[in-house]
Every structure is written in structure tokens, then in C-alpha cells.
Motif scaffolding. Sequence first.
Motif, mmCIF file in Angstrom:
data_model
loop_
_atom_site.group_PDB
_atom_site.id
_atom_site.type_symbol
_atom_site.label_atom_id
_atom_site.label_comp_id
_atom_site.label_asym_id
_atom_site.label_seq_id
_atom_site.Cartn_x
_atom_site.Cartn_y
_atom_site.Cartn_z
ATOM 1 N N SER A 169 -3.034 -5.556 -9.842
ATOM 2 C CA SER A 169 -1.946 -6.451 -9.435
ATOM 3 C C SER A 169 -2.040 -6.813 -7.955
ATOM 4 C CB SER A 169 -0.583 -5.828 -9.742
ATOM 5 O OG SER A 169 -0.330 -4.723 -8.891
ATOM 6 N N CYS A 170 -2.888 -6.144 -7.201
ATOM 7 C CA CYS A 170 -3.079 -6.451 -5.776
ATOM 8 C C CYS A 170 -3.907 -7.724 -5.581
ATOM 9 C CB CYS A 170 -3.820 -5.310 -5.074
ATOM 10 S SG CYS A 170 -2.949 -3.752 -5.042
ATOM 11 N N PHE A 171 -4.553 -8.176 -6.637
ATOM 12 C CA PHE A 171 -5.490 -9.284 -6.529
ATOM 13 C C PHE A 171 -4.969 -10.531 -7.241
ATOM 14 C CE2 PHE A 171 -7.828 -5.371 -6.019
ATOM 15 C CZ PHE A 171 -8.615 -5.639 -4.907
ATOM 16 N N HIS A 172 -5.210 -11.672 -6.630
ATOM 17 C CA HIS A 172 -4.804 -12.941 -7.236
ATOM 18 C C HIS A 172 -5.577 -13.118 -8.538
ATOM 19 C CE1 HIS A 172 -4.172 -17.201 -7.841
ATOM 20 N NE2 HIS A 172 -3.180 -17.122 -6.956
ATOM 21 N N PRO A 173 -4.880 -13.400 -9.635
ATOM 22 C CA PRO A 173 -5.554 -13.464 -10.941
ATOM 23 C C PRO A 173 -6.592 -14.589 -11.042
ATOM 24 C CG PRO A 173 -3.252 -14.122 -11.132
ATOM 25 C CD PRO A 173 -3.442 -13.610 -9.742
ATOM 26 N N ASP A 174 -6.423 -15.666 -10.290
ATOM 27 C CA ASP A 174 -7.368 -16.777 -10.378
ATOM 28 C C ASP A 174 -8.523 -16.668 -9.394
ATOM 29 O OD1 ASP A 174 -5.847 -17.969 -12.399
ATOM 30 O OD2 ASP A 174 -4.620 -19.059 -10.947
ATOM 31 N N THR A 175 -8.247 -16.205 -8.185
ATOM 32 C CA THR A 175 -9.285 -16.185 -7.146
ATOM 33 C C THR A 175 -9.917 -14.816 -6.956
ATOM 34 O OG1 THR A 175 -7.736 -15.660 -5.348
ATOM 35 C CG2 THR A 175 -8.070 -18.007 -5.883
ATOM 36 N N GLY A 176 -9.247 -13.764 -7.379
ATOM 37 C CA GLY A 176 -9.741 -12.417 -7.165
ATOM 38 C C GLY A 176 -9.523 -11.906 -5.751
ATOM 39 N N GLU A 177 -8.810 -12.680 -4.926
ATOM 40 C CA GLU A 177 -8.571 -12.278 -3.543
ATOM 41 C C GLU A 177 -7.433 -11.263 -3.459
ATOM 42 O OE1 GLU A 177 -9.737 -16.157 -0.910
ATOM 43 O OE2 GLU A 177 -7.883 -16.272 -2.078
ATOM 44 N N LEU A 178 -7.573 -10.342 -2.509
ATOM 45 C CA LEU A 178 -6.525 -9.379 -2.232
ATOM 46 C C LEU A 178 -5.347 -10.110 -1.597
ATOM 47 C CD1 LEU A 178 -5.782 -6.312 -2.136
ATOM 48 C CD2 LEU A 178 -6.710 -6.316 0.196
ATOM 49 N N MET A 179 -4.172 -10.013 -2.195
ATOM 50 C CA MET A 179 -2.991 -10.709 -1.688
ATOM 51 C C MET A 179 -2.321 -9.813 -0.643
ATOM 52 S SD MET A 179 -1.504 -12.380 -5.215
ATOM 53 C CE MET A 179 -1.346 -10.802 -6.038
ATOM 54 N N LEU A 180 -2.534 -10.154 0.640
ATOM 55 C CA LEU A 180 -2.004 -9.320 1.715
ATOM 56 C C LEU A 180 -0.521 -9.528 1.948
ATOM 57 C CD1 LEU A 180 -4.641 -9.154 4.574
ATOM 58 C CD2 LEU A 180 -3.980 -7.408 2.942
ATOM 59 N N GLY A 181 -0.060 -10.779 1.915
ATOM 60 C CA GLY A 181 1.356 -11.013 2.133
ATOM 61 C C GLY A 181 1.632 -12.271 2.924
ATOM 62 N N ASP A 182 2.839 -12.330 3.489
ATOM 63 C CA ASP A 182 3.333 -13.526 4.155
ATOM 64 C C ASP A 182 3.686 -13.233 5.607
ATOM 65 O OD1 ASP A 182 3.249 -14.644 1.586
ATOM 66 O OD2 ASP A 182 5.358 -14.212 1.213
ATOM 67 N N ILE A 183 3.464 -14.241 6.442
ATOM 68 C CA ILE A 183 3.833 -14.202 7.853
ATOM 69 C C ILE A 183 4.730 -15.403 8.113
ATOM 70 C CG2 ILE A 183 2.991 -14.376 10.234
ATOM 71 C CD1 ILE A 183 0.283 -13.268 9.168
ATOM 72 N N MET A 184 5.792 -15.192 8.854
ATOM 73 C CA MET A 184 6.705 -16.269 9.220
ATOM 74 C C MET A 184 6.856 -16.249 10.734
ATOM 75 S SD MET A 184 10.479 -16.698 7.573
ATOM 76 C CE MET A 184 11.093 -18.315 7.221
ATOM 77 N N ILE A 185 6.475 -17.350 11.405
ATOM 78 C CA ILE A 185 6.550 -17.427 12.860
ATOM 79 C C ILE A 185 7.559 -18.495 13.256
ATOM 80 C CG2 ILE A 185 5.297 -18.032 14.978
ATOM 81 C CD1 ILE A 185 2.812 -16.806 13.768
ATOM 82 N N CYS A 186 8.450 -18.125 14.171
ATOM 83 C CA CYS A 186 9.432 -19.051 14.727
ATOM 84 C C CYS A 186 8.783 -19.750 15.922
ATOM 85 C CB CYS A 186 10.682 -18.290 15.149
ATOM 86 S SG CYS A 186 11.938 -19.344 15.911
ATOM 87 N N ILE A 187 8.470 -21.021 15.766
ATOM 88 C CA ILE A 187 7.757 -21.762 16.809
ATOM 89 C C ILE A 187 8.564 -21.854 18.114
ATOM 90 C CG2 ILE A 187 6.701 -23.972 17.420
ATOM 91 C CD1 ILE A 187 5.080 -22.208 15.432
ATOM 92 N N PRO A 188 9.845 -22.204 18.094
ATOM 93 C CA PRO A 188 10.573 -22.243 19.369
ATOM 94 C C PRO A 188 10.575 -20.897 20.099
ATOM 95 C CG PRO A 188 11.843 -23.350 17.680
ATOM 96 C CD PRO A 188 10.696 -22.678 16.989
#
Length: 164
Positions: free
Chosen positions: A88-107
Motif C-alpha cells: 500500500s506504500c506504492f502507487h498501484p499504477d506507477t509503482g512509485e513510493l508515495m511519500l506524501g504532501d507538502i504545502m507551502i505558504c508563498i507569502p
Amino acid sequence: MTFNIELEYEKPLEFDYEALAKQVAEEALEFEGCPYETEINLVLTGEEEIQAANREFRDIDRVTDVLSFPMLEYDTPGDFSYAEEDDSCFHPDTGELMLGDIMICIPRMQEQAVSYGHGEVREFGFLIAHSMLHLMGYDHMTPEEAEVMEGKQAKILENLGITR
């Protein structure tokens, strides 16, 4: 590496944020010895949006510079060995390890670049390096953890020639 970028912030940045984000993320992954191709999501947003996310996910009702949402749980930071046991750690279509999300506040990133006396490229790179370490299981809740994380962030940026 798949690096999905969602631009919610309307004003243009004066540097190639996409290339910089990928460069820093790749260096962080190499620095930590990640043996997998990875998928990372990056959202560039404004103050209202990041405050809402901070309130929803952390119960902290204020603007912040960056939020990190790791998809993986680590026994030891930077140890990817368990991933082989959990498909379940890997994307089923690409096989890539899904690390997560980053959200940056530009201002907030822009304000910090000015207040710390360095450019937006350095501040943006720092926030990516910082978040990548969070996505790989590091934290800075204790002085010891903070020292480890700060050392790794500095080395990643130094390796890329991104200085203050």
C-alpha cells in the motif's frame, strides 16, 4: 520521481520553483538513501488556505510557512526497509513510493526570505528540504531531533550550493 505541483497562489514567483523543488527533493532522497522512485505532491498556496489546513489537521488556528503530510510511518526516520513488506506504500499504477504532501505558504516564504536576509530561492529550497525530511520520518519535537534535522537540512542545501 513524480512531483505533482498544484499552484493555488495567483501571483507569479520570480524563480523556477518547479525545477528547484525537484532538485532539492531529489538531493534529499539521495542524501537519505531512498532506494525507490517516489511520488510527492506539492501545493503552493496563500495564507488563508494554509491557515485552514493547519486548523483542520493540527488544531492550530494560525498561518504557518509549511505543512508536511507524510504518507508513511517509520520505525526509524529515513529507514525505507519496511516498505517492501507493505504494497500500500506504492502507487498501484506507477509503482512509485508515495511519500506524501507538502504545502507551502508563498507569502510567508517571501516574508521569511526578507526577515532572514536571504533570497526566496534559499528560503523555498529550505522549506522543501525541511518538508522532505518530515516526509521521510524526521521531526524536531525535541532538541536532539531538531539538531539532527537541522544538520541534514543544511547539508542538503550545501550540496546544492544553496546558501544564505
